[in-house]
Every structure is written in structure tokens, then in C-alpha cells.
Design a protein around this motif. Structure first.
Motif, PDB file in Angstrom:
ATOM      1  N   THR A   1     -15.322-128.870  38.989  1.00 46.31           N
ATOM      2  CA  THR A   1     -15.531-127.525  38.383  1.00 46.31           C
ATOM      3  C   THR A   1     -15.814-126.702  39.728  1.00 46.31           C
ATOM      4  O   THR A   1     -16.424-127.058  40.609  1.00 46.31           O
ATOM      5  CB  THR A   1     -16.800-127.733  37.749  1.00 46.31           C
ATOM      6  N   MET A   2     -14.949-125.547  39.622  1.00 39.88           N
ATOM      7  CA  MET A   2     -15.128-124.442  40.506  1.00 39.88           C
ATOM      8  C   MET A   2     -15.862-123.246  40.024  1.00 39.88           C
ATOM      9  O   MET A   2     -15.189-122.717  38.879  1.00 39.88           O
ATOM     10  CB  MET A   2     -13.743-124.058  41.312  1.00 39.88           C
ATOM     11  N   THR A   3     -17.117-122.771  40.211  1.00 39.12           N
ATOM     12  CA  THR A   3     -17.677-121.508  39.730  1.00 39.12           C
ATOM     13  C   THR A   3     -17.771-120.552  40.888  1.00 39.12           C
ATOM     14  O   THR A   3     -18.458-120.844  41.775  1.00 39.12           O
ATOM     15  CB  THR A   3     -18.941-121.824  39.222  1.00 39.12           C
ATOM     16  N   ILE A   4     -16.956-119.437  40.663  1.00 38.18           N
ATOM     17  CA  ILE A   4     -16.665-118.456  41.616  1.00 38.18           C
ATOM     18  C   ILE A   4     -17.611-117.166  41.263  1.00 38.18           C
ATOM     19  O   ILE A   4     -17.194-116.630  40.448  1.00 38.18           O
ATOM     20  CB  ILE A   4     -15.344-118.112  42.020  1.00 38.18           C
ATOM     21  N   GLY A   5     -18.384-116.651  42.013  1.00 41.72           N
ATOM     22  CA  GLY A   5     -19.317-115.677  41.679  1.00 41.72           C
ATOM     23  C   GLY A   5     -18.663-114.304  41.752  1.00 41.72           C
ATOM     24  O   GLY A   5     -19.062-113.348  41.028  1.00 41.72           O
ATOM     25  N   ASN A   6     -17.486-114.304  42.420  1.00 41.05           N
ATOM     26  CA  ASN A   6     -16.722-112.728  42.581  1.00 41.05           C
ATOM     27  C   ASN A   6     -15.360-113.190  42.325  1.00 41.05           C
ATOM     28  O   ASN A   6     -14.718-113.935  41.630  1.00 41.05           O
ATOM     29  CB  ASN A   6     -17.188-112.072  43.618  1.00 41.05           C
ATOM     30  N   ASP A   7     -14.370-113.037  43.604  1.00 38.62           N
ATOM     31  CA  ASP A   7     -13.095-113.236  43.613  1.00 38.62           C
ATOM     32  C   ASP A   7     -12.529-114.325  44.004  1.00 38.62           C
ATOM     33  O   ASP A   7     -13.165-115.150  44.810  1.00 38.62           O
ATOM     34  CB  ASP A   7     -12.536-112.008  44.418  1.00 38.62           C
TER      35      ASP A   7
END
Length: 176
Positions: free
Chosen positions: A138-144
Motif C-alpha cells: 500500500t502506498m499512501t501519498i499525502g500530496n502529489d
């Protein structure tokens, strides 16, 4: 360079710590690199009994990143993977003590293999000839999420980002 102590090792303001061909192994205490810059030509290991307070600027990693459950404090800086061969990326989890602020891949060869879930508070960038294999994590990216290199997916990974997706690279699906 191995640190196994109960105190704190602090880099001076604007200093640069370069760990040559050896590894940086933080096994105890706190390593505070917040006001300097760190270049790790080998691998980085953070054990469960240690704390690494990262640079507010940049931490360069040419080898593997192995957080064994230690406390990683991002300090709003970037961790830049710049190896010329395959690298493993073990984050230690996605709790607030394992989050990254910004992750950048500036690899000149090889692939970064994600061995655990990753969470950034800001951007995740795959630049130039860099490649990452998410391996079902899982990748959770806070912005771009910015893709200029190559991303390999198995096909079922949850990848979320709060900003925009820039895809000028290649996304390979090798699963279902």
C-alpha cells in the motif's frame, strides 16, 4: 558507522555526514541529523530501540533502507534513493513514527523494491531512469504522485494520493 548508545548523536547545523561504502546502523539512542545533510553510500538500518531524526534538507541513500521498527522522525525533509543497483525499502510500518515527508527516486540503475507499506506526508516522486516495484504494498501519498520513471504494479495495490497524479513515465502491470 554503527551507533549503539543511550544518548544522542547530533550533527551540527549545515554539516554533512557522508558514510562512504559502509552502512549506517542506528542500533540504540537517537541520531539527530535534523540540521545537517546525510549521504549514505551503503545501507541504512534503524533498530526497534533507536530513533533517527532525519535531515530537514535531504538524506541520500544509495543502499537498502531497513527500518526494523525504530522511530523515524521525518522533520519535513526528503529521503532520496540514488543507488545505481537494486535497493530494498523497508519502512517499518506506517505509524506516525515511520512516515516520510517526501520520498524521491533519483536512481541511475536498478529497481527500488518496496518491502512494506509506505506513507508520505507530501510527494512521492519517481524521476528519470528510476524504477520502483511496489510488490503488492500500500502506498499512501499525502500530496502529489509524480511518475517520470517506471512503476511496476501487481495490479491490486491500493495507491492513494491527496494531490495530483503526474504520469510522464511508464506503469507496468505484471499481475491481475
Amino acid at each position: 558507522l554503527a551507533t549503539n548508545f543511550t544518548g544522542t548523536l547530533t550533527l551540527n547545523t549545515d554539516s554533512v555526514l557522508t558514510v562512504g561504502e559502509n552502512d549506517l546502523f542506528v542500533a540504540g539512542g537517537t541520531m539527530n541529523a535534523a540540521n545537517g545533510r546525510v549521504n549514505i553510500d551503503g545501507s541504512f538500518t534503524l533498530t526497534s530501540s533507536a530513533t533517527y531524526s532525519a535531515s530537514v534538507y535531504r538524506t541520500y541513500a544509495s543502499g537498502n533502507w531497513n527500518n526494523q521498527g525504530g522511530s523515524f522522525i521525518d522533520n519535513g525533509g526528503s529521503v532520496i534513493f540514488n543507488g545505481s543497483s537494486d535497493q530494498d525499502f523497508e519502512t517499518g510500518g506506517t505509524s506516525s513514527t515511520q512516515d516520510f515527508y517526501r520520498v524521491v527516486l533519483e536512481k541511475t540503475g536498478g529497481t527500488l523494491y518496496l518491502l512494506s507499506n509506505v506513507k508520505t506526508l507530501e510527494n512521492f516522486e519517481v524521476r528519470g531512469s528510476s524504477a520502483i516495484d511496489v510488490q503488492g504494498r500500500t502506498m499512501t501519498i499525502g500530496n502529489d504522485l509524480m511518475i517520470y520513471g517506471t512503476v511496476t504494479l501487481l495490479g491490486g495495490e491500493p495507491i492513494t494520493y491527496a494531490g495530483v497524479l503526474t504520469n510522464q513515465g511508464t506503469v507496468n502491470y505484471v499481475g491481475t
